[in-house]
Design an enzyme around this catalytic site. Structure first.
Site, PDB file in Angstrom:
ATOM      1  N   GLN A  15      -8.541 -30.950  58.178  1.00  0.00           N
ATOM      2  CA  GLN A  15      -9.170 -32.834  58.762  1.00  0.00           C
ATOM      3  C   GLN A  15     -10.332 -33.331  57.447  1.00  0.00           C
ATOM      4  O   GLN A  15     -10.432 -34.231  57.485  1.00  0.00           O
ATOM      5  CB  GLN A  15     -10.285 -32.522  59.754  1.00  0.00           C
ATOM      6  N   HIS A  32      -6.252 -35.453  58.267  1.00  0.00           N
ATOM      7  CA  HIS A  32      -6.954 -37.353  58.226  1.00  0.00           C
ATOM      8  C   HIS A  32      -6.804 -38.364  56.357  1.00  0.00           C
ATOM      9  O   HIS A  32      -7.210 -38.556  56.079  1.00  0.00           O
ATOM     10  CB  HIS A  32      -8.151 -37.249  58.451  1.00  0.00           C
ATOM     11  N   ALA A  40     -18.661 -19.746  57.147  1.00  0.00           N
ATOM     12  CA  ALA A  40     -17.552 -19.768  57.040  1.00  0.00           C
ATOM     13  C   ALA A  40     -16.880 -18.851  55.508  1.00  0.00           C
ATOM     14  O   ALA A  40     -16.813 -17.660  55.589  1.00  0.00           O
ATOM     15  CB  ALA A  40     -16.529 -21.119  56.379  1.00  0.00           C
TER      16      ALA A  40
HETATM   17  C1  BV8 Z   1      -5.990 -41.798  66.730  1.00  0.00           C
HETATM   18  C2  BV8 Z   1     -11.682 -39.580  57.978  1.00  0.00           C
HETATM   19  C3  BV8 Z   1      -4.308 -42.308  68.639  1.00  0.00           C
HETATM   20  C4  BV8 Z   1     -11.346 -39.045  56.097  1.00  0.00           C
HETATM   21  C5  BV8 Z   1     -11.742 -39.053  59.980  1.00  0.00           C
HETATM   22  C6  BV8 Z   1     -11.656 -40.815  73.647  1.00  0.00           C
HETATM   23  C7  BV8 Z   1     -11.018 -39.642  73.960  1.00  0.00           C
HETATM   24  C8  BV8 Z   1      -9.966 -39.339  73.104  1.00  0.00           C
HETATM   25  C9  BV8 Z   1      -9.740 -40.125  71.346  1.00  0.00           C
HETATM   26  C10 BV8 Z   1     -10.553 -40.777  71.462  1.00  0.00           C
HETATM   27  C11 BV8 Z   1     -11.503 -41.793  72.536  1.00  0.00           C
HETATM   28  N1  BV8 Z   1     -12.399 -41.948  71.805  1.00  0.00           N
HETATM   29  C12 BV8 Z   1     -11.479 -42.871  70.562  1.00  0.00           C
HETATM   30  C13 BV8 Z   1     -10.781 -42.248  70.260  1.00  0.00           C
HETATM   31  C14 BV8 Z   1      -9.683 -41.632  69.285  1.00  0.00           C
HETATM   32  C15 BV8 Z   1     -10.392 -41.250  67.624  1.00  0.00           C
HETATM   33  C16 BV8 Z   1     -11.549 -40.480  68.215  1.00  0.00           C
HETATM   34  O1  BV8 Z   1     -11.140 -39.011  68.243  1.00  0.00           O
HETATM   35  N2  BV8 Z   1     -12.937 -40.633  68.359  1.00  0.00           N
HETATM   36  C17 BV8 Z   1     -14.143 -39.805  68.252  1.00  0.00           C
HETATM   37  C18 BV8 Z   1     -15.597 -40.671  67.336  1.00  0.00           C
HETATM   38  C19 BV8 Z   1     -14.541 -39.773  69.661  1.00  0.00           C
HETATM   39  N3  BV8 Z   1      -9.720 -40.439  66.927  1.00  0.00           N
HETATM   40  C20 BV8 Z   1      -8.678 -41.532  65.885  1.00  0.00           C
HETATM   41  O2  BV8 Z   1      -9.001 -42.619  65.548  1.00  0.00           O
HETATM   42  C21 BV8 Z   1      -7.842 -40.956  65.548  1.00  0.00           C
HETATM   43  N4  BV8 Z   1      -6.872 -41.323  65.566  1.00  0.00           N
HETATM   44  O3  BV8 Z   1      -6.824 -41.396  68.034  1.00  0.00           O
HETATM   45  O4  BV8 Z   1      -5.130 -42.362  66.322  1.00  0.00           O
HETATM   46  C22 BV8 Z   1      -3.147 -40.931  68.159  1.00  0.00           C
HETATM   47  C23 BV8 Z   1      -3.544 -39.738  69.334  1.00  0.00           C
HETATM   48  C24 BV8 Z   1      -3.126 -38.946  68.935  1.00  0.00           C
HETATM   49  C25 BV8 Z   1      -1.613 -39.428  68.612  1.00  0.00           C
HETATM   50  C26 BV8 Z   1      -1.117 -40.476  67.939  1.00  0.00           C
HETATM   51  C27 BV8 Z   1      -1.793 -41.444  67.547  1.00  0.00           C
HETATM   52  C28 BV8 Z   1      -7.973 -40.566  64.069  1.00  0.00           C
HETATM   53  C29 BV8 Z   1      -9.394 -39.970  63.390  1.00  0.00           C
HETATM   54  C30 BV8 Z   1     -10.032 -40.052  61.867  1.00  0.00           C
HETATM   55  C31 BV8 Z   1     -10.645 -40.355  61.421  1.00  0.00           C
HETATM   56  N5  BV8 Z   1     -10.966 -40.299  60.475  1.00  0.00           N
HETATM   57  N6  BV8 Z   1     -12.252 -39.020  58.801  1.00  0.00           N
HETATM   58  C32 BV8 Z   1     -12.820 -39.076  55.423  1.00  0.00           C
HETATM   59  O5  BV8 Z   1     -13.401 -39.939  55.667  1.00  0.00           O
HETATM   60  O6  BV8 Z   1     -13.510 -37.580  55.745  1.00  0.00           O
HETATM   61  S1  BV8 Z   1     -12.806 -38.570  60.662  1.00  0.00           S
HETATM   62  C33 BV8 Z   1     -13.406 -36.790  60.495  1.00  0.00           C
HETATM   63  O7  BV8 Z   1     -14.650 -36.829  61.073  1.00  0.00           O
HETATM   64  C34 BV8 Z   1     -12.992 -35.834  59.544  1.00  0.00           C
HETATM   65  O8  BV8 Z   1     -11.979 -36.284  59.335  1.00  0.00           O
HETATM   66  C35 BV8 Z   1     -13.188 -34.589  60.877  1.00  0.00           C
HETATM   67  O9  BV8 Z   1     -11.725 -35.473  62.085  1.00  0.00           O
HETATM   68  C36 BV8 Z   1     -14.026 -35.620  62.162  1.00  0.00           C
HETATM   69  C37 BV8 Z   1     -15.257 -34.831  62.487  1.00  0.00           C
HETATM   70  O10 BV8 Z   1     -15.757 -33.841  61.225  1.00  0.00           O
HETATM   71  P1  BV8 Z   1     -15.907 -32.271  61.264  1.00  0.00           P
HETATM   72  O11 BV8 Z   1     -15.113 -32.460  59.853  1.00  0.00           O
HETATM   73  O12 BV8 Z   1     -16.420 -31.682  63.097  1.00  0.00           O
HETATM   74  O13 BV8 Z   1     -17.048 -33.232  60.481  1.00  0.00           O
HETATM   75  P2  BV8 Z   1     -18.840 -32.354  61.874  1.00  0.00           P
HETATM   76  O14 BV8 Z   1     -20.159 -33.192  60.737  1.00  0.00           O
HETATM   77  O15 BV8 Z   1     -18.669 -32.825  63.004  1.00  0.00           O
HETATM   78  O16 BV8 Z   1     -18.814 -30.379  62.078  1.00  0.00           O
HETATM   79  C38 BV8 Z   1     -19.600 -29.982  60.894  1.00  0.00           C
HETATM   80  C39 BV8 Z   1     -19.332 -28.956  61.512  1.00  0.00           C
HETATM   81  O17 BV8 Z   1     -19.036 -27.612  60.395  1.00  0.00           O
HETATM   82  C40 BV8 Z   1     -19.926 -28.630  62.397  1.00  0.00           C
HETATM   83  O18 BV8 Z   1     -19.692 -27.755  63.681  1.00  0.00           O
HETATM   84  C41 BV8 Z   1     -21.106 -27.523  61.857  1.00  0.00           C
HETATM   85  O19 BV8 Z   1     -21.902 -26.513  63.065  1.00  0.00           O
HETATM   86  C42 BV8 Z   1     -19.944 -26.680  61.005  1.00  0.00           C
HETATM   87  N7  BV8 Z   1     -20.884 -26.167  59.653  1.00  0.00           N
HETATM   88  C43 BV8 Z   1     -21.852 -26.761  58.969  1.00  0.00           C
HETATM   89  N8  BV8 Z   1     -21.863 -25.366  57.806  1.00  0.00           N
HETATM   90  C44 BV8 Z   1     -20.863 -24.532  57.992  1.00  0.00           C
HETATM   91  C45 BV8 Z   1     -20.556 -25.125  59.274  1.00  0.00           C
HETATM   92  N9  BV8 Z   1     -18.796 -24.660  59.457  1.00  0.00           N
HETATM   93  C46 BV8 Z   1     -18.662 -23.024  58.448  1.00  0.00           C
HETATM   94  N10 BV8 Z   1     -19.628 -22.684  57.891  1.00  0.00           N
HETATM   95  C47 BV8 Z   1     -20.110 -23.460  57.107  1.00  0.00           C
HETATM   96  N11 BV8 Z   1     -21.425 -23.368  56.229  1.00  0.00           N
END
Ligand code: BV8
Length: 239
Positions: A97, A115, A228
């Site tokens: 991602q 993404h 990780a």
């Molecule tokens: C889509 C851009 C239709 C690049 C990103 C309700 C239900 C279902 C879906 C939806 C809904 N409401 C809205 C939606 C759709 C929406 C969505 O999911 N919204 C969310 C807010 C609810 N999704 C979309 O719009 C997607 N498109 O659905 O199209 C479709 C669907 C299916 C088939 C065809 C069409 C598009 C989403 C893409 C958005 N763009 N990024 C950029 O700027 O980087 S998203 C962005 O946030 C990331 O790319 C990533 O995907 C996402 C989550 O981030 P994480 O990577 O998880 O990072 P986070 O900070 O959240 O977590 C970090 C983790 O690391 C933590 O768990 C932490 O504990 C851990 N960590 C910390 N340190 C360490 C560690 N792990 C290991 N080692 C460490 N040292």
């Protein structure tokens, strides 16, 4: 130290990573308190409306992400995944991602950026031209390049509401996988957060690696708690 996870000759491994694998390289995650979104509202920088409304705000945000990502180095997690791919060959597939290039720098080859990628830009008018390499850190909208069709270039990033990239290839790889390993992602964004459910339907072993439980924790049969970069090296034993 977690006991080793065995990978057998018949296993095919699908790995999904999120911002957590780049955390030890110094890149901010999205949802941690000091995370990326803390300074920005999602709606202002990562949606088609945001781009229509204020393209400079979007390019300002992604230029800052480029500045940070291009200065970062791969960490032990990236290298461990590169090693695992070397051992497994075409029985390994990585879907990230993340939009940085640290997996490539850590030795991964067979991967998709579902993404998008920071180091690319594409036509805002979707004229059909391929995304272009673009590593510029823009200081103003005037500097932003244009597509050969004349339209402005936009970040090659999948905004919220847009369809993720390479979904059919990802679906095929999940259908073939016998092991799904999800690393460093909060499970808060779809459809990526559903991949583990698809893998369970195919009776795959499902493993989560990270310091805290993701939102979809219940879907994993094995959870390895930790960072990780500390946990991944030596975690997998290829039989
Ligand atoms: C889509 C851009 C239709 C690049 C990103 C309700 C239900 C279902 C879906 C939806 C809904 N409401 C809205 C939606 C759709 C929406 C969505 O999911 N919204 C969310 C807010 C609810 N999704 C979309 O719009 C997607 N498109 O659905 O199209 C479709 C669907 C299916 C088939 C065809 C069409 C598009 C989403 C893409 C958005 N763009 N990024 C950029 O700027 O980087 S998203 C962005 O946030 C990331 O790319 C990533 O995907 C996402 C989550 O981030 P994480 O990577 O998880 O990072 P986070 O900070 O959240 O977590 C970090 C983790 O690391 C933590 O768990 C932490 O504990 C851990 N960590 C910390 N340190 C360490 C560690 N792990 C290991 N080692 C460490 N040292």
């Amino acid at each position: 130290m977690h006991s080793q996870i065995l990978i057998y000759p018949a296993d095919r491994v699908f790995v999904l990573t999120g911002a957590g694998v780049s955390a030890e390289s110094g890149l901010a995650t999205f949802r941690a308190s000091d995370g990326l979104w803390a300074g920005y509202r999602l709606e202002d920088v990562c949606t088609p409306d945001a781009w229509e409304r204020d393209p400079w705000k979007v390019w300002e945000f992604y230029s800052a992400r480029r500045r940070a990502a291009f200065a970062a180095k791969p960490n032990a997690a990236h290298r461990a995944l590169g090693e695992l791919e070397k051992r497994l060959g075409e029985r390994f597939f990585l879907c990230t991602q993340n939009v940085d290039e640290l997996h490539e720098l850590g030795g991964s080859f067979n991967l998709v950026h579902m993404h998008g990628e920071l180091a690319k830009a594409r036509c805002e008018a979707a004229c059909g031209a391929e995304p272009v390499d673009d590593r510029r850190i823009y200081e103003s909208l005037h500097e932003v390049g244009h597509c050969r069709c004349g339209a402005r270039l936009r970040p090659h990033i999948v905004f919220f509401g847009e369809t993720p990239l390479e979904l059919s290839r990802i679906q095929d790889e999940i259908n073939r996988a016998t092991v799904m390993v999800v690393i460093g992602t909060s499970g808060s964004v779809y459809p990526a957060a559903n991949f583990v459910q698809w893998a369970r339907l195919n009776k795959a072993r499902t493993i989560y690696i990270g310091p805290e439980a993701p939102l979809n924790a219940g879907a994993f049969s094995i959870t390895v708690e930790g960072k990780a970069g500390e946990v991944l090296p030596g975690l997998f034993r290829v039989e």
